[in-house]
Design a protein around this motif. Sequence first.
Motif, mmCIF file in Angstrom:
data_model
loop_
_atom_site.group_PDB
_atom_site.id
_atom_site.type_symbol
_atom_site.label_atom_id
_atom_site.label_comp_id
_atom_site.label_asym_id
_atom_site.label_seq_id
_atom_site.Cartn_x
_atom_site.Cartn_y
_atom_site.Cartn_z
ATOM 1 N N LEU A 33 0.833 -1.202 0.000
ATOM 2 C CA LEU A 33 0.000 0.000 0.000
ATOM 3 C C LEU A 33 0.868 1.252 0.000
ATOM 4 O O LEU A 33 2.032 1.215 0.385
ATOM 5 N N ARG A 34 0.277 2.346 -0.397
ATOM 6 C CA ARG A 34 0.913 3.648 -0.244
ATOM 7 C C ARG A 34 0.348 4.269 1.025
ATOM 8 O O ARG A 34 -0.865 4.266 1.234
ATOM 9 N N LEU A 35 1.214 4.773 1.871
ATOM 10 C CA LEU A 35 0.805 5.453 3.102
ATOM 11 C C LEU A 35 1.422 6.829 3.089
ATOM 12 O O LEU A 35 2.639 6.978 2.908
ATOM 13 N N GLU A 36 0.584 7.842 3.250
ATOM 14 C CA GLU A 36 1.076 9.216 3.270
ATOM 15 C C GLU A 36 0.315 10.017 4.306
ATOM 16 O O GLU A 36 -0.722 9.576 4.796
ATOM 17 N N ILE A 37 0.839 11.157 4.622
ATOM 18 C CA ILE A 37 0.148 12.096 5.505
ATOM 19 C C ILE A 37 -0.210 13.307 4.663
ATOM 20 O O ILE A 37 0.661 13.916 4.040
ATOM 21 N N ASN A 38 -1.506 13.631 4.632
ATOM 22 C CA ASN A 38 -1.929 14.766 3.805
ATOM 23 C C ASN A 38 -1.605 16.083 4.509
ATOM 24 O O ASN A 38 -1.171 16.085 5.670
ATOM 25 N N PRO A 39 -1.788 17.221 3.852
ATOM 26 C CA PRO A 39 -1.438 18.507 4.463
ATOM 27 C C PRO A 39 -2.188 18.820 5.760
ATOM 28 O O PRO A 39 -1.731 19.636 6.557
ATOM 29 N N ASP A 40 -3.330 18.153 6.004
ATOM 30 C CA ASP A 40 -4.091 18.375 7.231
ATOM 31 C C ASP A 40 -3.652 17.451 8.359
ATOM 32 O O ASP A 40 -4.278 17.428 9.416
ATOM 33 N N GLY A 41 -2.623 16.645 8.130
ATOM 34 C CA GLY A 41 -2.134 15.742 9.165
ATOM 35 C C GLY A 41 -2.888 14.435 9.259
ATOM 36 O O GLY A 41 -2.752 13.697 10.233
ATOM 37 N N VAL A 42 -3.673 14.120 8.245
ATOM 38 C CA VAL A 42 -4.434 12.879 8.202
ATOM 39 C C VAL A 42 -3.595 11.827 7.477
ATOM 40 O O VAL A 42 -3.070 12.081 6.389
ATOM 41 N N ALA A 43 -3.476 10.646 8.084
ATOM 42 C CA ALA A 43 -2.789 9.533 7.428
ATOM 43 C C ALA A 43 -3.755 8.902 6.426
ATOM 44 O O ALA A 43 -4.947 8.752 6.723
#
Length: 186
Positions: free
Chosen positions: A154-164
């Motif tokens: 999977l791809r796991l990232e943190i968006n600009p709002d701090g949501v994983a």
Amino acid sequence: MKLFDIEPGQDIDPARLYRPHRSEVQGEDAAPGGNQHYQDLRAFRWPDVANAIAVEAGLIARIEAAAQPTQEEALIVEELCRLEDLSPDQALYGLDIGVGSAVLTVSAAGATPIASCNGGAFGHFHHGANPFVAFYALPRRILPIMRWARQAGLRLEINPDGVAVLHARHIADFLAFARSALAEQQ
């Protein structure tokens, strides 16, 4: 089933994770991340994940075996809607087919799921451009989730709002994620 243009990997700086106030994720008016369809799915346990994997794997197999997968998904969604009040666990708590086991895994790991979508993996239009599960997590809770995501591709990232956010290339990758997590619990 569709394949989505998602590159596995991780773009994670745990210091960027947002920690919501309790009022943001509980109560009838909660809409974290602007999700007007939010439901509080915190505090699931690993036996719930095992059940979700079994239910979801069966539903996905049924769709894959169908001559017309899109129509089969629609039939299943109707069945699940009728079942939801009587047996929410068998109806995957109203979640899209293909993301339920991943959502419950994130919850069992101590994170707070806030949004998910199967991205139209079976042919129907969905709002997400690809299958995803979005959640809030404390830095100490993200570490095992990172490991399971890596194992499942999977791809796991943190968006600009701090949501994983977990993204899947193939909807079955979410089942692999849940199975990896569950295997560590036994």
